[in-house]
Motif scaffolding. Structure first.
Motif, PDB file in Angstrom:
ATOM      1  N   UNK A 183       0.799  -1.230   0.000  1.00  0.00           N
ATOM      2  CA  UNK A 183       0.000   0.000   0.000  1.00  0.00           C
ATOM      3  C   UNK A 183       0.835   1.285   0.000  1.00  0.00           C
ATOM      4  N   UNK A 184       2.142   1.156  -0.116  1.00  0.00           N
ATOM      5  CA  UNK A 184       3.009   2.341  -0.116  1.00  0.00           C
ATOM      6  C   UNK A 184       2.560   3.313  -1.206  1.00  0.00           C
ATOM      7  N   UNK A 185       2.325   4.551  -0.818  1.00  0.00           N
ATOM      8  CA  UNK A 185       1.936   5.584  -1.771  1.00  0.00           C
ATOM      9  C   UNK A 185       0.457   5.624  -2.090  1.00  0.00           C
ATOM     10  N   UNK A 186      -0.330   4.713  -1.527  1.00  0.00           N
ATOM     11  CA  UNK A 186      -1.769   4.699  -1.795  1.00  0.00           C
ATOM     12  C   UNK A 186      -2.515   5.478  -0.714  1.00  0.00           C
ATOM     13  N   UNK A 187      -3.752   5.810  -1.001  1.00  0.00           N
ATOM     14  CA  UNK A 187      -4.620   6.491  -0.037  1.00  0.00           C
ATOM     15  C   UNK A 187      -4.876   5.571   1.154  1.00  0.00           C
ATOM     16  N   UNK A 188      -5.328   6.124   2.263  1.00  0.00           N
ATOM     17  CA  UNK A 188      -5.649   5.287   3.432  1.00  0.00           C
ATOM     18  C   UNK A 188      -6.740   4.269   3.090  1.00  0.00           C
ATOM     19  N   UNK A 189      -6.669   3.127   3.717  1.00  0.00           N
ATOM     20  CA  UNK A 189      -7.629   2.044   3.458  1.00  0.00           C
ATOM     21  C   UNK A 189      -8.780   2.085   4.443  1.00  0.00           C
ATOM     22  N   UNK A 190      -9.909   1.510   4.015  1.00  0.00           N
ATOM     23  CA  UNK A 190     -11.096   1.428   4.860  1.00  0.00           C
ATOM     24  C   UNK A 190     -10.978   0.298   5.870  1.00  0.00           C
ATOM     25  N   UNK A 191     -10.198  -0.732   5.534  1.00  0.00           N
ATOM     26  CA  UNK A 191     -10.071  -1.851   6.459  1.00  0.00           C
ATOM     27  C   UNK A 191      -9.367  -3.033   5.830  1.00  0.00           C
ATOM     28  N   UNK A 192      -9.207  -4.068   6.645  1.00  0.00           N
ATOM     29  CA  UNK A 192      -8.661  -5.346   6.199  1.00  0.00           C
ATOM     30  C   UNK A 192      -9.824  -6.308   6.045  1.00  0.00           C
ATOM     31  N   UNK A 193      -9.808  -7.084   4.978  1.00  0.00           N
ATOM     32  CA  UNK A 193     -10.903  -7.997   4.677  1.00  0.00           C
ATOM     33  C   UNK A 193     -10.333  -9.377   4.381  1.00  0.00           C
ATOM     34  N   UNK A 194     -10.982 -10.398   4.907  1.00  0.00           N
ATOM     35  CA  UNK A 194     -10.520 -11.758   4.706  1.00  0.00           C
ATOM     36  C   UNK A 194     -11.695 -12.721   4.765  1.00  0.00           C
ATOM     37  N   UNK A 195     -11.426 -13.973   4.570  1.00  0.00           N
ATOM     38  CA  UNK A 195     -12.457 -15.005   4.583  1.00  0.00           C
ATOM     39  C   UNK A 195     -12.845 -15.354   6.020  1.00  0.00           C
ATOM     40  N   UNK A 196     -14.104 -15.675   6.225  1.00  0.00           N
ATOM     41  CA  UNK A 196     -14.610 -15.964   7.569  1.00  0.00           C
ATOM     42  C   UNK A 196     -13.874 -17.111   8.250  1.00  0.00           C
ATOM     43  N   UNK A 197     -13.270 -17.980   7.484  1.00  0.00           N
ATOM     44  CA  UNK A 197     -12.517 -19.103   8.045  1.00  0.00           C
ATOM     45  C   UNK A 197     -11.307 -18.647   8.859  1.00  0.00           C
ATOM     46  N   UNK A 198     -10.885 -17.409   8.680  1.00  0.00           N
ATOM     47  CA  UNK A 198      -9.706 -16.887   9.376  1.00  0.00           C
ATOM     48  C   UNK A 198     -10.055 -16.224  10.710  1.00  0.00           C
TER      49      UNK A 198
END
Length: 132
Positions: A34-49
């Motif tokens: 994400x270097x150089x990108x705008x701030x993120x809304x969040x981290x997203x992953x599969x429910x199994x995690x």
């Protein structure tokens, strides 16, 4: 957390990882991707995690919400993947975790700006919200 309220920014970071991977490894790859990108809304992953300590700790360190998505939500964006994963398909029955989670987080209004990157047992992808 409701998916709609989690995605209030322009970027969604999809994350996949091997069981037991460290928060440091996750944070390091996310920061690189994400270097150089705008701030993120969040981290997203599969429910199994759910319950994966490294993911929870990484989200806390990055001060981002961690949102778990269903296999169905990830499968719904399979036609938009750049890098399908045979490992994700074998383990979870979905063609991707990181790319699919990033795209699914934006409810069909996104495009990948950072396709799947992998290092140290972690995969990360970043999607950006696009206007229709």
């Amino acid at each position: 957390m409701d998916l709609g309220e989690a995605v209030s920014g322009r970027l969604a970071i999809g994350v996949g990882c091997r069981q037991g991977v460290s928060a440091e490894a996750i944070v390091r790859l996310i920061e690189t991707a994400t270097a150089g990108l705008a701030p993120a809304a969040g981290l997203f992953t599969i429910e199994d995690k759910r319950g994966e300590a490294g993911l929870s700790e990484a989200a806390e360190r990055l001060a981002l919400p961690l949102v778990f998505l269903s296999r169905d939500a990830l499968a719904a964006v399979a036609d938009r993947l750049v890098t399908p994963s045979p490992a994700a398909l074998a383990r979870f029955g979905v063609a991707s975790v990181a790319e699919a989670a990033a795209l699914a987080a934006l409810a069909g209004r996104g495009r990948l700006v950072v396709p799947r990157r992998a290092a140290g047992g972690v995969t990360v992808a970043v999607a950006e919200e696009v206007s229709e």
